[in-house]
Design a protein around this motif. Structure first.
Motif, PDB file in Angstrom:
ATOM      1  N   SER A 191       0.833  -1.200   0.000  1.00  0.00           N
ATOM      2  CA  SER A 191       0.000   0.000   0.000  1.00  0.00           C
ATOM      3  C   SER A 191       0.872   1.255   0.000  1.00  0.00           C
ATOM      4  CB  SER A 191      -0.911   0.008   1.233  1.00  0.00           C
ATOM      5  OG  SER A 191      -1.595   1.238   1.348  1.00  0.00           O
ATOM      6  N   PRO A 192       0.510   2.265  -0.803  1.00  0.00           N
ATOM      7  CA  PRO A 192       1.250   3.531  -0.784  1.00  0.00           C
ATOM      8  C   PRO A 192       0.756   4.490   0.301  1.00  0.00           C
ATOM      9  CG  PRO A 192      -0.433   3.639  -2.473  1.00  0.00           C
ATOM     10  CD  PRO A 192      -0.549   2.259  -1.835  1.00  0.00           C
ATOM     11  N   LEU A 193      -0.142   4.018   1.173  1.00  0.00           N
ATOM     12  CA  LEU A 193      -0.812   4.911   2.113  1.00  0.00           C
ATOM     13  C   LEU A 193       0.170   5.619   3.042  1.00  0.00           C
ATOM     14  CD1 LEU A 193      -3.570   5.929   3.057  1.00  0.00           C
ATOM     15  CD2 LEU A 193      -3.650   4.038   4.671  1.00  0.00           C
ATOM     16  N   ARG A 194       1.177   4.901   3.529  1.00  0.00           N
ATOM     17  CA  ARG A 194       2.114   5.531   4.463  1.00  0.00           C
ATOM     18  C   ARG A 194       2.891   6.657   3.790  1.00  0.00           C
ATOM     19  NH1 ARG A 194       6.645   2.755   8.464  1.00  0.00           N
ATOM     20  NH2 ARG A 194       7.491   4.737   9.241  1.00  0.00           N
ATOM     21  N   GLN A 195       3.406   6.397   2.585  1.00  0.00           N
ATOM     22  CA  GLN A 195       4.187   7.423   1.898  1.00  0.00           C
ATOM     23  C   GLN A 195       3.342   8.662   1.617  1.00  0.00           C
ATOM     24  OE1 GLN A 195       4.039   4.246   1.144  1.00  0.00           O
ATOM     25  NE2 GLN A 195       6.094   3.402   0.802  1.00  0.00           N
ATOM     26  N   ILE A 196       2.090   8.440   1.215  1.00  0.00           N
ATOM     27  CA  ILE A 196       1.217   9.576   0.903  1.00  0.00           C
ATOM     28  C   ILE A 196       0.880  10.346   2.172  1.00  0.00           C
ATOM     29  CG2 ILE A 196      -1.054  10.229   0.021  1.00  0.00           C
ATOM     30  CD1 ILE A 196      -0.876   7.801  -1.848  1.00  0.00           C
ATOM     31  N   THR A 197       0.572   9.624   3.258  1.00  0.00           N
ATOM     32  CA  THR A 197       0.229  10.300   4.510  1.00  0.00           C
ATOM     33  C   THR A 197       1.422  11.067   5.070  1.00  0.00           C
ATOM     34  OG1 THR A 197      -1.341   8.509   4.971  1.00  0.00           O
ATOM     35  CG2 THR A 197      -0.823   9.989   6.773  1.00  0.00           C
ATOM     36  N   ASP A 198       2.618  10.510   4.956  1.00  0.00           N
ATOM     37  CA  ASP A 198       3.815  11.237   5.389  1.00  0.00           C
ATOM     38  C   ASP A 198       3.985  12.521   4.581  1.00  0.00           C
ATOM     39  OD1 ASP A 198       4.472   9.407   7.332  1.00  0.00           O
ATOM     40  OD2 ASP A 198       5.931   8.315   6.098  1.00  0.00           O
ATOM     41  N   GLN A 200       1.566  14.206   3.129  1.00  0.00           N
ATOM     42  CA  GLN A 200       0.522  15.122   3.574  1.00  0.00           C
ATOM     43  C   GLN A 200       0.909  15.804   4.874  1.00  0.00           C
ATOM     44  OE1 GLN A 200      -2.650  12.204   3.617  1.00  0.00           O
ATOM     45  NE2 GLN A 200      -3.572  13.014   1.748  1.00  0.00           N
ATOM     46  N   ALA A 201       1.515  15.045   5.784  1.00  0.00           N
ATOM     47  CA  ALA A 201       1.953  15.622   7.059  1.00  0.00           C
ATOM     48  C   ALA A 201       3.005  16.704   6.841  1.00  0.00           C
ATOM     49  CB  ALA A 201       2.502  14.514   7.965  1.00  0.00           C
ATOM     50  N   GLU A 202       3.954  16.434   5.950  1.00  0.00           N
ATOM     51  CA  GLU A 202       4.998  17.420   5.678  1.00  0.00           C
ATOM     52  C   GLU A 202       4.420  18.683   5.051  1.00  0.00           C
ATOM     53  OE1 GLU A 202       9.235  17.798   3.214  1.00  0.00           O
ATOM     54  OE2 GLU A 202       8.272  15.852   3.492  1.00  0.00           O
ATOM     55  N   GLU A 203       3.501  18.512   4.093  1.00  0.00           N
ATOM     56  CA  GLU A 203       2.881  19.673   3.459  1.00  0.00           C
ATOM     57  C   GLU A 203       2.023  20.452   4.451  1.00  0.00           C
ATOM     58  OE1 GLU A 203       3.310  20.909   0.270  1.00  0.00           O
ATOM     59  OE2 GLU A 203       4.986  19.497   0.433  1.00  0.00           O
ATOM     60  N   LEU A 204       1.322  19.755   5.318  1.00  0.00           N
ATOM     61  CA  LEU A 204       0.500  20.431   6.317  1.00  0.00           C
ATOM     62  C   LEU A 204       1.375  21.266   7.243  1.00  0.00           C
ATOM     63  CD1 LEU A 204      -2.160  20.959   7.772  1.00  0.00           C
ATOM     64  CD2 LEU A 204      -1.832  18.802   9.023  1.00  0.00           C
ATOM     65  N   CYS A 432      -1.942  15.477  -1.808  1.00  0.00           N
ATOM     66  CA  CYS A 432      -1.362  16.741  -1.333  1.00  0.00           C
ATOM     67  C   CYS A 432      -1.874  17.936  -2.126  1.00  0.00           C
ATOM     68  CB  CYS A 432       0.161  16.668  -1.393  1.00  0.00           C
ATOM     69  SG  CYS A 432       0.894  15.472  -0.250  1.00  0.00           S
ATOM     70  N   GLU A 433      -3.077  17.850  -2.648  1.00  0.00           N
ATOM     71  CA  GLU A 433      -3.672  18.958  -3.394  1.00  0.00           C
ATOM     72  C   GLU A 433      -3.621  20.224  -2.529  1.00  0.00           C
ATOM     73  OE1 GLU A 433      -6.368  21.608  -5.378  1.00  0.00           O
ATOM     74  OE2 GLU A 433      -6.556  20.912  -3.322  1.00  0.00           O
ATOM     75  N   PRO A 434      -3.039  21.317  -3.040  1.00  0.00           N
ATOM     76  CA  PRO A 434      -2.768  22.497  -2.197  1.00  0.00           C
ATOM     77  C   PRO A 434      -3.996  23.100  -1.529  1.00  0.00           C
ATOM     78  CG  PRO A 434      -1.539  22.635  -4.257  1.00  0.00           C
ATOM     79  CD  PRO A 434      -2.480  21.468  -4.390  1.00  0.00           C
ATOM     80  N   THR A 435      -5.111  23.218  -2.259  1.00  0.00           N
ATOM     81  CA  THR A 435      -6.315  23.795  -1.651  1.00  0.00           C
ATOM     82  C   THR A 435      -6.770  22.959  -0.464  1.00  0.00           C
ATOM     83  OG1 THR A 435      -7.010  24.673  -3.793  1.00  0.00           O
ATOM     84  CG2 THR A 435      -8.695  24.516  -2.097  1.00  0.00           C
ATOM     85  N   PHE A 436      -6.679  21.652  -0.598  1.00  0.00           N
ATOM     86  CA  PHE A 436      -7.083  20.723   0.460  1.00  0.00           C
ATOM     87  C   PHE A 436      -6.171  20.849   1.677  1.00  0.00           C
ATOM     88  CE2 PHE A 436      -6.078  16.242   1.875  1.00  0.00           C
ATOM     89  CZ  PHE A 436      -7.097  16.176   2.813  1.00  0.00           C
ATOM     90  N   ILE A 437      -4.864  20.802   1.470  1.00  0.00           N
ATOM     91  CA  ILE A 437      -3.925  20.864   2.588  1.00  0.00           C
ATOM     92  C   ILE A 437      -3.999  22.224   3.278  1.00  0.00           C
ATOM     93  CG2 ILE A 437      -1.515  20.684   3.279  1.00  0.00           C
ATOM     94  CD1 ILE A 437      -2.681  18.032   2.442  1.00  0.00           C
ATOM     95  N   SER A 438      -4.116  23.279   2.511  1.00  0.00           N
ATOM     96  CA  SER A 438      -4.232  24.614   3.103  1.00  0.00           C
ATOM     97  C   SER A 438      -5.475  24.715   3.977  1.00  0.00           C
ATOM     98  CB  SER A 438      -4.272  25.678   2.002  1.00  0.00           C
ATOM     99  OG  SER A 438      -4.425  26.973   2.537  1.00  0.00           O
ATOM    100  N   ASP A 439      -6.554  24.093   3.542  1.00  0.00           N
ATOM    101  CA  ASP A 439      -7.788  24.129   4.322  1.00  0.00           C
ATOM    102  C   ASP A 439      -7.652  23.308   5.608  1.00  0.00           C
ATOM    103  OD1 ASP A 439     -10.652  25.001   4.378  1.00  0.00           O
ATOM    104  OD2 ASP A 439     -10.978  22.839   4.468  1.00  0.00           O
TER     105      ASP A 439
END
Length: 537
Positions: A191-198, A200-204, A432-439
């Motif tokens: 699963s790529p879930l961990r890499q994607i969530t990591d 997202q955390a960095e972008e947040l 990591c879509e910017p509008t989503f992470i910014s929100d």
């Protein structure tokens, strides 16, 4: 110097002002739909300042000024948190210790310019992202499935049989592992879930720093590494004092956010440091404008790839839950999902996109009834109705994983083409879509004034776009009947009825449990013959 206007239930954009003899503060908008929590204006006492500097961070306002009547080595500082304020006399040396070196809160992998970002006290802010987790290799599949099915929020056994939770989880995970391994093998072996969530955390964290909120972001998975317990240990090592808990599930469900929060509650109760750490929870955020617009953006972009975009049926596919969770335990998942879809379609209508749409639920397992309509049955029905173009939207997922990459992209696409649908498309997960992470960053900032405060009344009234409360009170609101579920029907009904299906499913489960007990107690049976049950010894 004019008074500071501030309310504890209001959000704002943090900034800093240079020295000035007077300042003007605009009234920020309320989070809630009512004005009962917003009392304007709050006028603070005036002060005579020869120079002034204003610091704002995470809902805290501090105004520091040199007073012409005091020594040049002293300043007057005024603090405002929510609706309270204090004015104190500090030496410059003592105040410096409150302006912490911000670089200490950033990981070595993150390069940010934080030289102009002030922090006004010694609190360390943390954000804990909660997610499901997923096996990273094929060898991880069976133990991951065991962790999943060992969760009493996933498989709810009668109290008399709860001692069989782990043996049953072992049995199911062994039976399902071969098929699951095939699925994970088809998407790259894990699963790529961990890499994607990591990511997202960095972008947040980057967005939070850009918004003048120095915070560290942690990832805690429910069923695989990094486990929630591992994230909590890191939070303790970092001496976080204020924590915002943010499940990465847009809609709340007992089986997703509820399970993660229940685990978190048990961890908090057993740890003195966590008991004293202020925290708050953002249980669901499907109503947020940034999330809705981000989803609408992705849908609009994918529609443009069709030859005739106006003819495409928009097909929202959400992860299903057992019907009993909604009807018996009061799970708000179904109502929140339906409202979420309505909000996205309203946003699309503002853009002159008026396509037909439908909502269905995927990923059901076991003999019990799940939320309907089912995704596979709906796809077949749409094909029979003559729908030729279909755009699948994974509405309950913010990261790509096996339910999107294999179940939707492979299984449901193949089923759609066999059912007469000629053109197929799929909206990507938000990632990591910017509008989503910014929100999400805005949601965290808006929650900070509530850290350590109870907001159960807002949860019950559903007045706030970011319903907040402590873990224990939150679960009491969302899942008050978990331990004593009401009976599914008031009387026995015969024939092919809903109640009959319910009772048949429970009778089948009871029979499996009885057979399992006999196998364990006697040491004989077909499971021993197949070489499965000795694993329990």
């Amino acid at each position: 110097m004019k008074g500071l206007i501030q309310s504890h239930a209001c959000s704002y954009s943090p900034s800093s002002s240079s020295s000035s003899s007077s300042s003007t503060y605009l009234r920020p908008p309320c989070l809630t739909s009512t004005s009962s929590n917003c009392k304007f204006p709050l006028q603070l006492p005036q002060a005579i300042c020869s120079s002034q500097r204003i610091y704002r961070c995470s809902g805290v306002h501090m105004e520091a000024c040199h007073n012409s009547y005091l020594s040049k080595n002293h300043i007057v500082a005024r603090f405002s948190w929510g609706s309270s304020e204090t004015q104190s006399l500090f030496s410059k040396q003592s105040l410096n210790k409150y302006l912490l070196p911000l670089g200490a809160l950033v990981t070595s992998q993150t390069q940010l310019d934080v030289s102009n970002v002030p922090i006004v006290d010694e609190d360390k802010i943390g954000v804990l992202l909660l997610n499901l987790g997923g096996p990273e290799t094929l060898d991880d599949v069976q133990p991951f499935l065991f962790n999943l099915f060992a969760d009493p929020d996933i498989i709810r056994l009668p109290r008399l049989f709860r001692f069989l939770q782990k043996p049953l989880a072992q049995f199911i995970s062994i039976l399902r592992a071969p098929k699951s391994k095939e699925g994970y093998a088809s998407i790259g072996g894990g699963s790529p879930l961990r890499q994607i969530t990591d990511a997202q955390a960095e972008e947040l964290m980057k967005f939070l720093w850009e918004k003048n909120v120095p915070a560290k972001v942690y990832v805690g998975m429910r069923y695989w590494h990094p486990f929630t317990e591992e994230a909590i240990e890191q939070i303790k090592r970092d001496r976080i004092t204020k924590l915002v808990v943010l499940p990465l599930y847009p809609q709340f469900s007992i089986s997703t956010s509820g399970s993660s929060l229940r685990l978190l509650e048990s961890i908090f109760r057993e740890d003195e440091y966590l008991v004293n750490m202020q925290h708050t929870v953002i249980p669901s955020w499907y109503q947020r404008e940034g999330y809705i617009k981000a989803m609408a953006n992705l849908i609009e972009n994918e529609l443009k790839k069709f030859g005739s975009p106006e003819e495409v049926m928009i097909f929202f596919s959400a992860h299903g839950v057992p019907l009993a969770y909604v009807e018996e335990a009061g799970d708000p998942y179904k109502s929140e999902m339906e409202e979420c879809v309505d909000l996205i379609m309203e946003e699309l209508e503002k853009r002159k996109i008026t396509n037909g749409y439908t909502l269905a639920y995927q990923s059901r397992v076991g003999p019990v009834e799940w939320l309907k309509p089912y995704t596979d049955e709906t796809i077949i029905e749409l094909g029979q109705r003559g729908v030729k173009s279909l755009l699948a939207v994974p509405i309950s997922f913010v990261s790509e994983h096996i339910e999107t990459l294999e179940e939707i992209d492979v299984e449901y696409k193949e089923l759609a083409l066999k059912s007469g649908i000629e053109k197929w498309g799929r909206v990507p997960a938000l990632g990591c879509e910017p509008t989503f992470i910014s929100d999400l960053a805005d949601a965290v900032i808006e929650s900070l004034p509530y850290v350590g405060a109870m907001a159960v009344s807002n949860l019950e009234a559903r007045q706030s776009l970011v319903p907040l409360g402590s873990v224990e009170e939150l679960l009491a609101v969302y899942d008050s009947q978990r331990r004593e579920l009401p009976p599914p029907v008031t009387m026995w009904e015969w024939g092919w009825t809903k109640s009959a299906e319910t009772w048949n499913g429970r009778a089948a489960m009871l029979a499996v449990l009885v057979l399992l007990v006999l196998e364990v107690t006697t040491g004989e049976g077909f499971l021993h013959q197949w070489g499965i049950l000795p694993l329990f010894r």
